[in-house]
Design a protein around this motif. Sequence first.
Motif, PDB file in Angstrom:
ATOM      1  N   CYS A 148      54.059  79.736  84.053  1.00 29.93           N
ATOM      2  CA  CYS A 148      54.852  80.862  84.548  1.00 29.93           C
ATOM      3  C   CYS A 148      55.543  81.501  83.344  1.00 29.93           C
ATOM      4  O   CYS A 148      56.169  80.809  82.544  1.00 29.93           O
ATOM      5  CB  CYS A 148      55.897  80.368  85.554  1.00 29.93           C
ATOM      6  SG  CYS A 148      57.121  81.622  85.979  1.00 29.93           S
ATOM      7  N   CYS A 183      59.665  80.873  83.761  1.00 26.46           N
ATOM      8  CA  CYS A 183      60.332  79.574  83.715  1.00 26.46           C
ATOM      9  C   CYS A 183      59.523  78.509  82.974  1.00 26.46           C
ATOM     10  O   CYS A 183      60.010  77.400  82.763  1.00 26.46           O
ATOM     11  CB  CYS A 183      60.658  79.080  85.121  1.00 26.46           C
ATOM     12  SG  CYS A 183      59.209  78.488  86.013  1.00 26.46           S
ATOM     13  N   CYS A 220      55.633  82.196  88.833  1.00 31.47           N
ATOM     14  CA  CYS A 220      55.507  81.189  89.885  1.00 31.47           C
ATOM     15  C   CYS A 220      56.359  81.565  91.102  1.00 31.47           C
ATOM     16  O   CYS A 220      57.246  82.422  91.012  1.00 31.47           O
ATOM     17  CB  CYS A 220      55.888  79.805  89.363  1.00 31.47           C
ATOM     18  SG  CYS A 220      57.639  79.528  89.192  1.00 31.47           S
ATOM     19  N   CYS A 252      60.257  81.465  90.790  1.00 31.75           N
ATOM     20  CA  CYS A 252      60.894  82.535  90.015  1.00 31.75           C
ATOM     21  C   CYS A 252      60.920  83.847  90.764  1.00 31.75           C
ATOM     22  O   CYS A 252      61.760  84.705  90.494  1.00 31.75           O
ATOM     23  CB  CYS A 252      60.196  82.719  88.676  1.00 31.75           C
ATOM     24  SG  CYS A 252      60.542  81.350  87.582  1.00 31.75           S
TER      25      CYS A 252
HETATM   26 ZN   LIG Z   1      58.581  80.251  87.257  1.00 34.00          ZN
END
Ligand SMILES: [Zn+2]
Length: 253
Positions: free
Chosen positions: A50, A53, A76, A79
């Motif tokens: 991702c 994050c 993702c 997030c």
């Molecule tokens: Zn993420």
Amino acid sequence: MANNYLTIFSYFFDTLFPNRCQICGAPLKSGGYICNSCELNIEYIKGNTCKRCGAPVSLKVQKSGLDLDSENIWICSNCRGFNFRFNINESLYVYSGILRELIHIYKFEKRWKLYKYFSEKIIEYKLEYIEKHDYIVAVPLSKSRLKKRGYNQSSLIADEISKRSGIKYLKNAIKRRGSSKPQSLTNSFKERYINMTDKITLNHRYEDLINNKNILLFDDILTTGITASECAKALYDNNAKSVNLLTIARTLR
Ligand SMILES: [Zn+2]
Ligand SMILES: [Zn+2]
């Protein structure tokens, strides 16, 4: 005073267990901290991640419209539901198994010398990312936690990766006011959020220095990202140009 205790503890530990694996206790012939078989069981984050994050993501994740850079952006599901205040995070490991155990003994069993192990690995895998920044700052512990533990696990590593990368570390740049409960002891996401409100500020003496600079924030584990977000907010409130996060490990939900 706390540091004296640590030195004494560390001396006895090293005398009793010279060159032993910090996880399984196996003797290590050529020094180091972790034996080869334990090292092989540590899960590094590889492949698609991702872009916010740093969590591993499957190819099923849809592209998002967020314009973080010109490449394909993978975000993702966690997030998409929460806006971090830092731009992006990169983590070295998944927070699970042996690695989780290792971080636990580093933080709670006074094996503070493990900062050297983590710093070596971070430099090995994340130097290029680190070098994109002007300064490194660490997520602070509350005063009561610092007093109890005797060291800030994130500060030790941030200082060491600064020495190895040449990117200056701003010691005690972020202050944590009040006596918020340690995040690991609180229950829900909501409670964590309330727990952190307005407790984190920038140390005044760094106000001019961080102006229009790219800051790398360092923490040990990224869980909800709330603490790191509060730190990033304090930096942005004082005109940092960008704030990115670097963590040892990312929890997966
Ligand atoms: Zn993420
Ligand atoms: Zn081992």
